[in-house]
Design a protein around this motif. Structure first.
Motif, short mmCIF file in Angstrom:
data_model
loop_
_atom_site.label_atom_id
_atom_site.label_comp_id
_atom_site.label_asym_id
_atom_site.label_seq_id
_atom_site.Cartn_x
_atom_site.Cartn_y
_atom_site.Cartn_z
N GLN A 148 17.63 76.35 48.76
CA GLN A 148 18.31 76.44 50.05
C GLN A 148 19.82 76.45 49.83
N PRO B 184 21.43 74.58 55.40
CA PRO B 184 20.32 74.28 56.30
C PRO B 184 20.32 75.22 57.49
N ASP C 95 18.94 66.50 51.61
CA ASP C 95 18.03 67.46 51.01
C ASP C 95 17.07 66.72 50.10
#
Length: 908
Positions: free
Chosen positions: A635, A638, A728
């Motif tokens: 990622q 977000p 995370d």
């Protein structure tokens, strides 16, 4: 490999014998400035910036100035980098190069990661003594990808060497008149090469910059980055996406020694902007009993799902080759193995599984792109690789140099001396044979080209295998032309030591795939170190093919025959995969359709419940590329409120359904571990990257660079206090600039930076040696490591010759790097380069129809009729018509060619 001892400032170092001194010094960690040299393109000695002083022996005190990039690192060589004369020479060179430079660093898009800035500081040049007028140039329009600012040029020649010599482009060159040297096109217009975007990273100054990034106000040191994988084809190139203000701003190359090396194709570089497009789904949606969809909260959408499940609905799950392994496995777990379908048409799935079985059985090693680039002969059977797997095409452009390089080596010219090698070899090329359904852009590098319908291509492949090994099946009723071509290809492959065979599902023929396997098996039996490259259509086609799941036709049967009630469709526009009438029947037969996707498309518009999933830059997961290498993408930032990863939506639905996995799978690593235990072929996917608990000296790896600024100002309209960074739990990366600032494992490198090296050239500091693998090895884990043996059987289902049917055409898919792939086509810059819908026919067929370029024809195929403009070509076989894949709405010829009728369209 012979080693040599060289002396740098009177200290001994062991290096590879025959390297040039610049390569050796950089590999040893020395800071020696350079401009024209590049690890992939080697030395030409154009910039004179890498000067060092070389001494005859330890008694020589005078020495002489030499260019490190043009001097071999022979045993006993003695040089000085810090010698005052060498330092003064380098300072003078940078001053000459900067005479006409505009010194516009504060407004230059390259500022902050400019190699010219780094080298200027490294040499100590800080003052311009000239008072004369600067040389100036006119800039060109080069298309939607690149911005041109010729005044910043220092004439290093890197751009033209990459574009013409390395990538084979012909519409870009260097033009000179007296003291004026100009790098550009003969006239304004988009650069035609599929690799033009690499000029952004190849250029050491700000002459070529990313035009798509220029639209945003963001400095390089203010971008948040993470390691990722390109999702626009099956090659699996490594990339570094960058974000600011919640938008994906650009993609840069992430070095992988076995895959993309230093470069990317333009689709991979610029297709990423679909993440920001207006077609993104940002909120859950539900369908009214009458009318269209309306936005709802996540809780309301999940309540709708809960009602469906609590009433005991039997649910079918349709997966996707553009979704991660974890997301597909979560869907399979939710609906059960018997109700999970791969999301691919049955014929395409059969072709992918056939290729997977062949790779696993191992008639030859599954070659990486790096191995393909070092092949000394190549045979491409049935695949337009320039448009379907562009970086593989770039690798094959390097393979045709291998035999000429061997000839240059016999003349004692080292490979790194690029100008001398090209002078010695002239336009000589090694064997590259192309057998495709239509003309491709790789033909300018080919030894021999043949165009034919798929069945005839397969016959050629079987014939080549028989020429190589008489035990391979023979081909009956061969024409003399076909026999001569097969013999020539067999001779070219037999003369090589490391031949590679390239094929794939592009022309929709299982016979073509089996013929390619036969050729590779015949080469292996003759003692060659042969390789096999299969081109997979999408980023996770092989991964989905290795999972157990039926074709889309099975899902249609289950719903339409009442074996199931509801559908969950994961990141898949099934209108692009099978004929629209079948999809309409499937959707209308289902009591409820739940679509989990990040893009609006025909499928999500028909769904009763739409759950917005995160795009690749907003999610993490594992993909398997065409080579069979599992790779983890992370990622980058977000997603916005209401958007979550596809696998996370499925976990919530698992919880609603009362499945135990909802409690057992707290994070992504848990799904990965379960998947690795469920399938033996995936047993090693956890080795692709460190898990979420990994730390370096107790710290996570920061996504934000250490110069990241404005964290408080970003949200100053909301609060003057710096917000807490998002948590995370699914990776060892943090959404912060705090963390371990050293060199993390290669799979976790979020950017390339080193002290004094702010540009992409900082990569040198992360490699075991310059141009070699990353320290700790290149990322990912190969899942397919077959041990090719001399045994095994040949495929023997040789098709008969193609025969034209009266009044019918064979309709095949044509591929375009811009437009054929689903996601990149939503990026504005890519859409500008995509062709309009058309149908291509041979010039003789056009004459028979009484049409010319641009005239309209009516096509009847797949149960529907279409009116399309004609594009007349000489490269298609007669009786074959081509439709651009993914460009004509709702026209899907399917995985295999179909029959259709053409008539001249009536005027008006």
């Amino acid at each position: 490999m012979r080693m040599a001892t060289i002396y740098i400032d009177n200290k001994p170092y062991e290096v590879k014998d025959g390297q040039n001194l610049l390569h050796a010094c950089l590999s040893l960690g020395f800071d020696l400035p350079y401009f024209c040299w590049h690890p992939a393109m080697h030395s030409v000695g154009a910039c004179r910036q890498c000067a060092v002083k070389q001494f005859k022996d330890e008694t020589d005190t005078r020495g002489k100035i030499v260019m490190a990039c043009m001097t071999p690192a022979s045993d006993g060589a003695r040089i000085s980098i810090d010698d005052p004369d060498a330092k003064a020479f380098r300072a003078n060179v940078i001053e000459w190069l900067m005479l006409s430079h505009p010194h516009d660093c504060p407004v230059c898009d390259e500022g902050g990661e400019c190699h010219l800035q780094d080298m200027t500081v490294m040499t100590g040049h800080s003052y311009r003594r000239t008072r004369f007028a600067k040389r100036t140039h006119r800039n060109q329009y080069l298309g939607p990808f690149l911005n041109h600012e010729m005044n910043r040029c220092i004439q290093c020649y890197r751009c033209v060497r990459f574009y013409r010599d390395y990538a084979g482009g012909r519409d870009f060159n260097v033009f000179a008149c007296h003291h004026a040297v100009y790098f550009g096109r003969h006239e304004d217009g988009p650069l035609e090469s599929e690799f033009s975007g690499n000029l952004v990273e190849v250029c050491p100054t700000g002459v070529f910059t990313d035009k798509t990034l220029k639209e945003h106000y963001a400095r390089k040191w203010d971008m948040q980055t993470a390691p990722s994988v390109c999702v626009h084809c099956g090659v699996g190139c490594n990339i570094i996406p960058a974000e600011r203000h919640g938008r994906l701003l650009r993609v840069r190359n992430r070095f992988h020694g076995q895959i993309n090396g230093y470069f990317l194709c333009d689709r991979g570089r610029y297709g990423c902007h679909f993440v920001n497009c207006n077609e993104r789904i940002r909120m859950p949606r539900m369908r009214r009993s009458r009318g269209g969809q309306y936005a709802v909260t996540a809780e309301e959408a999940l309540q709708g799902v809960a009602k469906l499940l609590h009433f005991g609905a039997r649910v079918v799950g349709i997966g996707s080759p553009r979704a991660s392994l974890e997301a597909n496995f979560a869907l399979r777990t939710l609906v059960g193995p018997e109700n999970y379908f791969s999301g691919l048409p049955g014929e395409e799935l059969r072709l992918i599984r056939r290729m997977a079985d062949i790779l696993l059985e191992g008639p030859a090693r599954s070659f990486s792109l790096s191995e393909a680039a070092y092949a000394d002969a190549a045979f491409v059977l049935g695949e337009d690789i320039t448009n379907c797997a562009p970086m593989l095409a770039l690798a094959l452009r390097q393979s045709v140099r291998q035999k000429p390089l061997a000839g240059a080596a016999k003349m004692h010219i080292p490979e790194w001396n690029d100008a001398a090698v090209r002078e010695a070899t002239q336009h000589e090329k090694g064997p590259l044979f192309l057998a495709t359904p239509y003309g491709t852009k790789l033909e300018d590098a080919a030894t021999r080209v043949w165009h034919a319908p798929p069945d005839d291509l397969a016959r050629l492949g079987f014939a080549v295998a028989h020429e190589l090994d008489p035990e391979a099946p023979s081909v009956e009723d061969m024409t003399e032309e076909l026999r001569a071509i097969a013999r020539a290809i067999a001779e070219g492959l037999a003369s090589a030591e490391r031949p590679v065979v390239v094929s794939g599902s592009g022309c929709g023929s299982g016979a073509v795939i089996e013929a390619a396997a036969n050729v590779s098996r015949a080469l292996g039996r003759s003692g060659k170190r042969a390789g096999l490259c299969f081109v997979m259509p999408e980023c996770n086609s092989l991964g989905v093919g290795l999972m157990e799941g039926g074709g889309l036709e099975g899902a249609c049967e289950a719903i339409c025959e009442g074996k199931a009630d509801a559908l969950i469709i994961l990141e898949n526009d099934i209108f692009r995969r099978i004929d629209p009438s079948s999809v309409e029947r499937l959707i209308s037969s289902a009591k409820e359709v739940i679509a989990i996707d990040h893009m609006r498309n025909d499928t999500t518009e028909k769904a009763g419940i739409v759950l917005p999933s995160a795009a690749f830059a907003e999610a993490g997961g594992t993909l398997v590329n065409s080579e069979g290498r599992a790779q983890r993408f992370f990622q980058v930032f977000p997603p916005g409120d209401g958007v979550v990863e596809g696998w996370r939506w499925l976990l919530r639905i698992l919880d609603i359904a009362g499945k135990a996995e909802a409690k057992e799978w707290a994070r992504l690593d848990d799904i990965t571990a379960a998947l690795s235990g469920a399938y033996p072929v995936f047993s090693r996917i956890r080795e692709a990257a460190p898990d979420a608990d990994f730390r370096v000296k107790g710290r996570k790896v920061p996504r934000q660079p250490h110069r990241y600024s404005g964290r408080t100002a970003l949200l100053a309209d909301v609060s003057v206090h710096e917000p807490k960074p998002p948590e995370d739990d699914d990776s060892p990366l943090s959404f912060s600039m705090e963390g371990y600032d050293g060199m993390p494992p290669s799979a976790l490198i979020p950017r390339y930076w080193a002290g004094g090296w702010n540009s992409v050239q900082a990569l040198n500091k992360f490699q075991q040696e310059v141009g070699g693998p990353l320290q700790g090895g290149d990322p990912g884990r190969r899942l397919i490591e077959a041990s090719p043996g001399l045994g095994g059987r040949y495929f023997d289902a040789v098709p008969g010759p193609s025969a034209r049917r009266e009044g019918e055409w064979l309709i095949i898919s044509l591929f375009h790097i811009f437009g054929s792939e689903e996601l990149s086509g939503r990026a504005q810059a890519i859409a500008e380069r995509a062709p309009a819908p058309y149908i291509a026919v041979h010039e003789n067929d056009a004459s028979a129809l009484g049409v010319k370029n641009g005239d309209m024809v009516d096509l009847s195929c797949c149960g529907s009729s279409y009116r399309l403009p004609v594009r007349v070509t000489g490269s298609l076989p007669e009786g074959v018509a081509g439709i651009p894949s993914g460009i004509v709405p709702r026209l899907n010829p399917g995985a295999s060619p179909v029959r259709g009728r053409l008539e001249k369209g009536e005027v008006g």
